[in-house]
Design a protein around this motif. Sequence first.
Motif, PDB file in Angstrom:
ATOM      1  N   ASP A   1      -0.030   5.858  -5.606  1.00 38.29           N
ATOM      2  CA  ASP A   1      -1.293   5.868  -4.794  1.00 38.29           C
ATOM      3  C   ASP A   1      -1.731   4.584  -4.459  1.00 38.29           C
ATOM      4  O   ASP A   1      -2.441   3.843  -5.125  1.00 38.29           O
ATOM      5  CB  ASP A   1      -2.313   6.610  -5.595  1.00 38.29           C
ATOM      6  CG  ASP A   1      -3.544   6.763  -4.809  1.00 38.29           C
ATOM      7  OD1 ASP A   1      -3.758   6.532  -3.512  1.00 38.29           O
ATOM      8  OD2 ASP A   1      -4.678   7.404  -5.354  1.00 38.29           O
ATOM      9  N   GLY A   2      -1.410   4.078  -3.290  1.00 42.55           N
ATOM     10  CA  GLY A   2      -1.575   2.636  -2.809  1.00 42.55           C
ATOM     11  C   GLY A   2      -1.109   1.501  -3.760  1.00 42.55           C
ATOM     12  O   GLY A   2      -2.002   0.926  -4.142  1.00 42.55           O
TER      13      GLY A   2
ATOM     14  N   GLU B   1       0.784  -1.173   0.060  1.00 41.97           N
ATOM     15  CA  GLU B   1       0.121  -0.006  -0.054  1.00 41.97           C
ATOM     16  C   GLU B   1       0.895   1.253  -0.021  1.00 41.97           C
ATOM     17  O   GLU B   1       0.775   2.213   0.835  1.00 41.97           O
ATOM     18  CB  GLU B   1      -1.042  -0.058   1.279  1.00 41.97           C
ATOM     19  CG  GLU B   1      -1.904  -0.830   1.272  1.00 41.97           C
ATOM     20  CD  GLU B   1      -3.086  -0.549  -0.015  1.00 41.97           C
ATOM     21  OE1 GLU B   1      -3.311   0.385  -0.383  1.00 41.97           O
ATOM     22  OE2 GLU B   1      -3.441  -1.718  -0.576  1.00 41.97           O
TER      23      GLU B   1
ATOM     24  N   ASN C   1       3.105  11.279  -1.663  1.00 41.41           N
ATOM     25  CA  ASN C   1       2.493  12.592  -1.953  1.00 41.41           C
ATOM     26  C   ASN C   1       3.452  13.607  -2.142  1.00 41.41           C
ATOM     27  O   ASN C   1       4.543  13.581  -1.429  1.00 41.41           O
ATOM     28  CB  ASN C   1       1.459  12.867  -0.895  1.00 41.41           C
ATOM     29  CG  ASN C   1       0.583  11.806  -0.723  1.00 41.41           C
ATOM     30  OD1 ASN C   1       0.225  11.040  -1.612  1.00 41.41           O
ATOM     31  ND2 ASN C   1       0.107  11.780   0.649  1.00 41.41           N
TER      32      ASN C   1
ATOM     33  N   ARG D   1      -1.649   4.564  -9.783  1.00 41.17           N
ATOM     34  CA  ARG D   1      -2.184   3.156  -9.307  1.00 41.17           C
ATOM     35  C   ARG D   1      -1.789   2.117 -10.191  1.00 41.17           C
ATOM     36  O   ARG D   1      -1.419   2.238 -11.319  1.00 41.17           O
ATOM     37  CB  ARG D   1      -3.567   3.266  -9.346  1.00 41.17           C
ATOM     38  CG  ARG D   1      -4.041   4.169  -8.376  1.00 41.17           C
ATOM     39  CD  ARG D   1      -5.607   4.059  -8.337  1.00 41.17           C
ATOM     40  NE  ARG D   1      -6.261   4.766  -7.330  1.00 41.17           N
ATOM     41  CZ  ARG D   1      -6.277   4.063  -6.042  1.00 41.17           C
ATOM     42  NH1 ARG D   1      -6.157   2.942  -5.985  1.00 41.17           N
ATOM     43  NH2 ARG D   1      -6.872   4.745  -5.085  1.00 41.17           N
TER      44      ARG D   1
ATOM     45  N   ARG E   1      -0.818  13.002  -5.599  1.00 38.85           N
ATOM     46  CA  ARG E   1      -0.595  11.777  -5.155  1.00 38.85           C
ATOM     47  C   ARG E   1       0.255  11.148  -6.496  1.00 38.85           C
ATOM     48  O   ARG E   1      -0.321  10.652  -7.381  1.00 38.85           O
ATOM     49  CB  ARG E   1      -1.635  10.888  -4.926  1.00 38.85           C
ATOM     50  CG  ARG E   1      -2.410  11.178  -3.607  1.00 38.85           C
ATOM     51  CD  ARG E   1      -3.469  10.225  -2.994  1.00 38.85           C
ATOM     52  NE  ARG E   1      -3.813  10.415  -1.935  1.00 38.85           N
ATOM     53  CZ  ARG E   1      -4.734   9.785  -1.231  1.00 38.85           C
ATOM     54  NH1 ARG E   1      -5.305   8.901  -1.718  1.00 38.85           N
ATOM     55  NH2 ARG E   1      -5.221  10.380  -0.018  1.00 38.85           N
TER      56      ARG E   1
ATOM     57  N   GLN F   1       2.446   4.855  -0.610  1.00 44.99           N
ATOM     58  CA  GLN F   1       1.680   5.913  -1.122  1.00 44.99           C
ATOM     59  C   GLN F   1       2.785   7.030  -1.115  1.00 44.99           C
ATOM     60  O   GLN F   1       3.428   7.120   0.087  1.00 44.99           O
ATOM     61  CB  GLN F   1       0.655   6.284  -0.199  1.00 44.99           C
ATOM     62  CG  GLN F   1      -0.104   7.423  -0.930  1.00 44.99           C
ATOM     63  CD  GLN F   1      -1.432   7.556  -0.237  1.00 44.99           C
ATOM     64  OE1 GLN F   1      -2.276   6.535   0.093  1.00 44.99           O
ATOM     65  NE2 GLN F   1      -1.942   8.666   0.143  1.00 44.99           N
TER      66      GLN F   1
END
Lengths: 510, 316
Positions: A279-280, A267, A271, A478, A276, A269
């Motif tokens: 993002d995960g 997960e 920023n 993603r 972002r 992430q």
Amino acid sequence: MLELRDLTVHYGSRAAVRDVSLTVERGQTLGLAGESGSGKTTLGLSVLRLLPRSAELSGSVLLDGEDVAEMSWGRLRAVRWTQASVVFQGAMHALNPVRRVGAQIAEPMELHGVSGSVAELLEQVELPASKARAYPHELSGGQRQRVMIAMALACDPRLIVADEPTTALDVIVQAQVLGLMRRLVDERSLSLLMISHDLSVLTSTCDDLAVMYQGEIVERGRATSVISSPRHPHTAALAAAFPTIGAPEFRFAGQAPVREPLLRTEELQVNFGPLRAVDGVSLEVGRGEIVALVGESGSGKTTLARTIMGLQRPSSGRVIFDGAPIPLKGKALKAYRRQVQLVLQDPTSALNPRHSVYEAVAEGLRIHAIPGDEESLVTAAVERSELRPAELFLPSLPHELSGGQLQRVVIAGALALGPRLLVADEPVASLDASVRGEILALLLRLRAELELAALIITHDLGLAWNIADRVAVMYQGRIVEQGTVEQVLLDPRHEYTRKLLAAVPSTTRA
Amino acid sequence: MRIAGKLGGAVVSLSMVVVLGFFLFRVIPGDPVVSWTRGRPTTPEMQAALRAEWGLDKPLPQQFLDYLGKLLRGDMGTSFTYSRPVLDVISERVGPTLLLVGTSTLIAVLLGLWLGIRGAWRRDSRFDRVSTGVALTLWSTPTFWLGMLLMMATGDLFPSRGMRDTDTAPGFFSQAVDVAHHLVLPSVTLIAVVYAQYQMVMRSSLLEELHASYLTTARAKGLRDDLVRRRHAVPNALLPVLTLVFLHLGLVVAGAITTETVFTWPGLGLLFYEALTGPDYALLQGLMVVTAGAVVVMNVFADLLYRVLDPRVRAA
């Protein structure tokens, strides 16, 4: 429209173009293929006599029956852009960075006294008229290329010379720009001479194809027949660099066994302010596994790679390497970095031009204070990356080596530290077609011999098909799809993956 | 936002200059009281009185605080040598310096840029080789030596001392001619010594631009060579040169110590030289603040100008 007769161009004693005869009829589209140094750009520049002063030209360049080589400067200036115009490579540098693009499009019209409106031209290339007020850096790569095309059309020429018009663009943008060029050429029945190293780009745009090798045209014919039955071995080599996805002969990697995980992100992430970038993302690379991370520029793949290497701290989530979370600072981080090495796209800029091969490879050893005999470690690494005999290469400076050899030096520098994972950012994108295969083969051999895993960042789906075991598709930070190469590339589930695959120009589709 | 940051940075630099100036000049050898009274019969009481008058009898931290307090109220103190407010002494000298160094820098910039552009455009031509050679030779020539050489070479043609003759008629025109006459030798010296750096920077900056592919685009459009140069190459190549030019414009106020001293030009450079021989702490500190202030202001100005000229910086 354009006829080259026995064109020869010398730079000093070196002939860049040798005895080339070539014709482009009215309304004909001709693709000129060749790798760097083949003389294709020199040939393109000679059409408008734009060669540097050091170039010596013999033979004739007939533009609409008139010899460009014989024209007076005044006549030449009048012919430039009105009879033939050029769409240059890499529109970032081909546009003046401190002038608005509208002014640059209007410039040739004012100069040659041609009436027309910038807004109309922009509309033709599907850009809003308001973009005329933009500076080049405010536009995306695709938009800049469109501006270049609008500019080329400004004086309504009969011939357009396009030199690598889509190189460095993302696949989807590339497909759009090629479609646009094709449409404009058809609508205005223009003649087109398109120069590229990418056979698939040429075949998707041009009817005819000529292949250039070491300054000579080695093959010429209808695009479809040149591709399907190449007569010259160099044509075959060029074609091999643009693999047909799904074709077994382009799949170099064998069936991969299931492997225990080496690297895993959980997960993850990252920023940057409100943005972002990652993002995960949950991604896995097994021991000795080759994973291709595919996505367009701005998708966050480089940020993800930097985070995996410990060069960028994640905002949340973590990276697990060999069962333990990676350290975030200090000696432990340094030790971790030793196990994960980076290979960059352009070896000429990745290497210090004043450091010999030995210095370049030994630097990492010194930084990490690796015990053992430095010289033998360096030699071993250089031999591993198949620069043999090593003694011959060790004292060389980067400018004495070819692109492929340089990339091997970069890989040797990584190997010297005994890493377990290579992170390679477009490892073959700046290499010539004939070298590309060798470097890919090297990566596969290293995997087999050292169980070296690789995370290959690329926008080239063909590369993924060539050597990857698994593919992860990244879009807007993603991972939208991941799975084995066959799953993802042959049976894409996600909308974006399908779009990517559809945009890949294919030599077989033409 | 970024402009506010720049201004903040400028204030910080200035404060550091104030601190540095105060302590730096006190480190250099020489006691102003001793050098001021040298050769005169003085008693220790008189020396102590002088020391007290100049505030040198107090401990150093106290002196510094006094100085700071006055400075914040716009008072730079009183010159030891002139016994007049430092600000008055300095402002008298600004005019002549601006005239000499300002004019010379302007001419040197224009000359240097023009030579640099021409040289780069025809790289390795005879013009390029000769002009580069001459520029480098002049640049490496000691200023005072060149100045004296010029004096000897021109004989009585141009005055070599001061800014005006005492016996010139009072009218504006005759005064102006007289000053211009005096200006020739020092400004020629100054131009000769400094123009090379503008030429070299302009030349290399343009040479770098010459490889840019947008110039090929411009040529392909059918532009004449001089239009390619004027419209496309030079505006881009000029950008990095501007920073240098403005940094130097800031230094204009500092005057040219050597040139002004050689030609006894009554500017800030000469004043600096005189103050150093004291050392006249109050005057030196004042000069330091004024000249550093000019550099800092010009630097901020260059930054702002750069943002206007380069759209890429504007966006960032």
